[in-house]
Design a protein around this motif. Sequence first.
Motif, PDB file in Angstrom:
ATOM      1  N   ALA A   1      58.752  31.000   5.255  1.00 57.46           N
ATOM      2  CA  ALA A   1      60.189  31.029   4.972  1.00 57.46           C
ATOM      3  C   ALA A   1      60.403  31.441   3.524  1.00 57.46           C
TER       4      ALA A   1
ATOM      5  N   ALA B   1      63.163  33.011   7.954  1.00 58.59           N
ATOM      6  CA  ALA B   1      61.893  32.531   8.502  1.00 58.59           C
ATOM      7  C   ALA B   1      61.226  33.658   9.266  1.00 58.59           C
TER       8      ALA B   1
ATOM      9  N   VAL C   1      62.577  26.118  13.310  1.00 55.93           N
ATOM     10  CA  VAL C   1      63.507  26.984  12.578  1.00 55.93           C
ATOM     11  C   VAL C   1      64.937  26.798  13.082  1.00 55.93           C
TER      12      VAL C   1
ATOM     13  N   ILE D   1      67.325  27.703   7.015  1.00 58.42           N
ATOM     14  CA  ILE D   1      66.989  28.989   7.633  1.00 58.42           C
ATOM     15  C   ILE D   1      68.250  29.622   8.200  1.00 58.42           C
TER      16      ILE D   1
ATOM     17  N   ILE E   1      65.926  34.766  11.437  1.00 60.70           N
ATOM     18  CA  ILE E   1      64.528  34.682  11.853  1.00 60.70           C
ATOM     19  C   ILE E   1      64.025  36.074  12.190  1.00 60.70           C
TER      20      ILE E   1
END
Length: 261
Positions: free
Chosen positions: A11, A16, A44, A50, A53
């Motif tokens: 991350a 992430a 996540v 976060i 992704i």
Amino acid sequence: MENKKTVVVTAVQGIATITLNRPEAMNAFNRELVDELIRSLQEVKSDNTIKAIVLTGNGKAFTAGGDLGHLISLTDAITARKFIADVGQVATLIMSMEKPVIAMVNGVAAGAGFNMALACDIIFCAQSARFAQSFSKVGLIPDCGGLYLLPRVVGVHKAKELMFSADLIDAETALSLKIVNRVVADAELKDVTYQYAARLALSAPFSLGLIKTMVNRSGNLDLESTLELEANLQTICMQTQDHQEGVAAFKEKRLPVFQGK
């Protein structure tokens, strides 16, 4: 974040990266990888730091889908069904989390790997990437949501063609079929993907989450239901601090700083 053996999670600045890490097996799904991938996605999803992704594979493949050696070892129906259901949970987790997920397809995406990419919100792929609904070649049917996702992307007849033939298609064909958002030179894939992910990480997270949720549900809603939901959800958005910040930034000709509030 804890790194697992077959899945690596990192991350940086709200982004992430989940990397499938069985390069010697083309990142194919076995029991260990599926379990670790589910745990990584859950982590996540619940981590408020976060905002976006990136999902990718280590080595020359995104993922070749199910590990045939593992599949052939699942000799009883209960164990086999549990494994395939858990593979399906990967698609559910990706689609249900209110965070954007970008598939960075760095190589072959076959079988469940193809369908896992389809479950993501955005797909960027390398020029060298290849895609295949490879199931029929080994006497199987599509899983990981493929029977639901692919017809909605390419239409029923093209989905049947890809599934019946199990042929590999190249990146440009995938783009022409609207399977992927963008084809990028191999050397530029990482930079292009993370530039886009950084934009998403700076966007209003509540807004992006609702957009994702509603677009994913849109095929099951009629116009009247959609308009009612738009009115209700837009009213909520209008009360958020992020909306106020967005308007202020627009008036002041600056970039907004969203807080997810």
